[in-house]
Every structure is written in structure tokens, then in C-alpha cells.
Design an enzyme around this catalytic site. Structure first.
Site, PDB file in Angstrom:
ATOM      1  N   LYS A 182       0.843  -1.212   0.000  1.00  0.00           N
ATOM      2  CA  LYS A 182       0.000   0.000   0.000  1.00  0.00           C
ATOM      3  C   LYS A 182       0.873   1.255   0.000  1.00  0.00           C
ATOM      4  O   LYS A 182       0.526   2.258  -0.635  1.00  0.00           O
ATOM      5  CB  LYS A 182      -0.925  -0.009   1.220  1.00  0.00           C
ATOM      6  CG  LYS A 182      -1.874   1.197   1.275  1.00  0.00           C
ATOM      7  CD  LYS A 182      -2.833   1.205   0.103  1.00  0.00           C
ATOM      8  CE  LYS A 182      -3.658   2.492   0.028  1.00  0.00           C
ATOM      9  NZ  LYS A 182      -4.467   2.735   1.216  1.00  0.00           N
ATOM     10  N   ASN A 190      -0.398   9.561  -4.445  1.00  0.00           N
ATOM     11  CA  ASN A 190      -0.755  10.742  -3.647  1.00  0.00           C
ATOM     12  C   ASN A 190       0.053  11.993  -3.986  1.00  0.00           C
ATOM     13  O   ASN A 190      -0.542  13.032  -4.289  1.00  0.00           O
ATOM     14  CB  ASN A 190      -0.646  10.411  -2.156  1.00  0.00           C
ATOM     15  CG  ASN A 190      -1.898   9.742  -1.628  1.00  0.00           C
ATOM     16  OD1 ASN A 190      -2.853  10.390  -1.263  1.00  0.00           O
ATOM     17  ND2 ASN A 190      -1.894   8.421  -1.606  1.00  0.00           N
TER      18      ASN A 190
END
Length: 300
Positions: A182, A190
Site C-alpha cells: 500500500k 498521492n
């Protein structure tokens, strides 16, 4: 099984909506005002053109006493310190805690928590908070959970029920590998979406943005010494596609003038690069750009 959820942002509202189908859920909010609004209106879940309402009990976080069989902690990594202080001051140790934070920096904070069982998880669903009591489910993805410390039996029961209500949870054997997977996706998606001010899917549909994705990904794999970088890259692409219409949490934080989780994501990678005496020029550049944007937007 009674469920407590700490944090009423997009992920907290999303989990509260789905889990209320099968469990008694108490959602713990930052303010008494938000709790009152949710108690009055319920939680509205938007999926495309459809909207559903769920009745969920809400209380301010100050009222959390750790009495639920499972408490899901869905706050930002930098907000954990106050939660951990509250855990330490409880009259008795909570049974099961599940932490859903981006990045890896929070792991060192979990080692001495007085709880029977501690779990960590990663969420790939696309969700955005529309208002105090409404969440938009923008893209379905995986929810992965792994044992950090203790026994795994209770979370297995929870996962079985979640599968039955079509909110599946996959149990992983290795929490570190799960979070690394992740972290890689977060570290690519992001900062780039936040700097470029684009939705997740545009990172792979725009050829020039995609070139930046590949360049950043290669530096990340170099620092993390990945065994199968091609497989991991496919996972990043899969997440971009599944959440193509979603605006990343970092982009939304900057737009709202909030602090981002850049320290828990790229900051962690910079620390790793320093330990290994490796160069991380792209990562450092993106880190400083995000910190600069934070300062501009937040005025501090």
C-alpha cells in the site's frame, strides 16, 4: 460483535455505512457537533446515482471507553498520538484494535499499546466526504488486514460477516509486506496527483504524467529492494484504474488547507534511503514540494 469506529472522515463514514448492515456500530467523531448531526440525519452513502441512508450511533471521541469487541481507528497518521494517549488512560485494555493509516511511520507507535490484539490494514476503496454525514463511494477496491500482535481468531469472524454483506476483507499473513504494498501505491499516486491537481486515473491516461509515475516508481523500488517490481507496478496501475475518478486524499487535504500524510509516506522512504545510504532525489523533491504547498495553504 459491537464495532467502534474512531474517525468520521471519508473512510470512517464509509466503514460505518457498510458495517452497520451487520453490526451495531458506534462512530466516534472529532466534535460533539458532528456526532449530533449524524445522530439526527444518519449517514448517507452515495454510489453513482444511488443514495442510501444508514442509522449509526455517534459520539464524540472523548466518550470512547474501549468497550467494543473491535475498534477501527480511521484517523490520519499524525492524529494517532492523541488516540494512543486516550488508549493508555482507559480503565481496562481494549480487546481488538484495527489501525487503518497510510504509510508506515505509525508502526513504531503501536508496539507498546496495551490491547489484547492489534491489527493493521490497508484500504484501496475510493471515497470522499461530501459533508458531515455524507460519503461518496467513488471506487471499490480491496481491504487488507493483518495481525500485528496477538491472536487472529476474532478478526476472522469479523471478516466472514463482512464477506456476507459484500464488503470483503482479505486477511494477510505478513503485515509488513501488506503495508509496503500500500505504501508503494500511496507514494506514487498521492504526491503526483496532489502536485498535478488531477484525479488518480489521469496518471496513467496522460503519457507525460505516466512517465513521471514510472520514474518515481523506479526510485521507490530501488529504496525498498523489491523482489518483484513488475508485479508491484501492475498493482499501482490496478489501483489507479479502480479509483480513476477519485481525487487522492493528499490532493483533497491540500485543497482543504489540511495537513497531509506526506511525512508518513515519502518521509518514511527518505528515512529508509538515509539508512541505506541511497539517493532519493525524486522522492525528496516531491516531499519538499508537498511541504511547501502545505505551508502556503495552511499559512504555517
Amino acid at each position: 460483535m459491537k464495532i467502534g469506529i474512531i474517525g468520521a472522515g471519508s473512510i470512517g463514514l464509509l466503514f460505518a455505512s457498510y458495517l452497520s448492515k451487520a453490526f451495531p456500530v458506534t462512530l466516534y467523531t472529532k466534535t460533539s457537533e458532528q456526532a449530533a448531526i449524524i445522530n439526527q440525519n444518519g449517514i448517507y452513502l452515495q454510489e453513482g446515482n444511488a443514495q442510501s441512508r444508514f442509522s449509526v450511533r455517534a459520539l464524540p471521541i472523548s466518550k470512547w471507553a474501549g468497550i467494543e469487541e473491535l475498534t477501527i481507528i480511521a484517523v490520519k497518521q499524525y492524529q494517532l498520538h492523541s488516540i494512543l494517549h486516550q488508549i493508555a488512560s482507559l480503565e481496562f485494555n481494549p480487546q481488538n484494535l484495527l489501525f487503518l493509516q497510510n504509510g508506515m511511520s505509525h508502526l513504531k507507535l503501536l508496539k507498546n499499546i496495551p490491547a489484547a490484539n492489534i491489527f493493521v490494514g490497508s484500504v484501496e476503496h475510493g471515497a470522499s466526504k461530501v459533508n458531515t454525514y455524507t460519503v461518496s463511494h467513488n471506487g471499490k477496491g480491496a481491504i487488507n488486514v493483518a495481525l500485528f500482535r496477538g491472536a487472529v481468531e476474532r478478526i476472522k469472524e469479523f471478516a466472514e460477516v463482512c464477506a456476507a454483506i459484500h464488503f470483503p476483507i482479505t486477511l494477510k499473513d505478513d503485515y509488513y509486506r501488506m503495508l509496503i504494498n500500500k505504501l508503494i501505491a500511496n507514494a506514487v499516486i498521492n504526491p503526483l496527483t496532489a502536485i498535478l491537481q488531477v484525479k488518480n486515473g489521469e496518471l496513467i491516461t496522460n503519457t507525460f504524467y505516466f512517465a513521471a509515475v514510472k520514474k518515481l516508481y523506479l526510485e521507490i523500488t530501488f529504496i525498498l529492494n523489491l523482489e518483484d517490481p513488475i508485479k508491484q507496478f501492475r498493482n499501482v496501475l490496478r489501483i489507479c484504474k479502480k479509483t480513476g475518478n477519485n481525487r487522492s486524499s493528499m490532493l483533497k487535504d491540500l485543497e482543504a488547507g489540511r495537513r497531509t500524510e506526506i511525512d508518513a509516506i515519502l518521509g518514511f522512504l527518505i528515512e529508509e534511503a538515509g539508512i541505506q545510504q541511497k539517493t532519493a532525489s525524486n522522492i525528496e523533491s516531491y516531499y519538499y514540494i508537498i511541504k511547501g504547498k502545505e505551508k502556503d495553504r495552511r499559512g504555517s
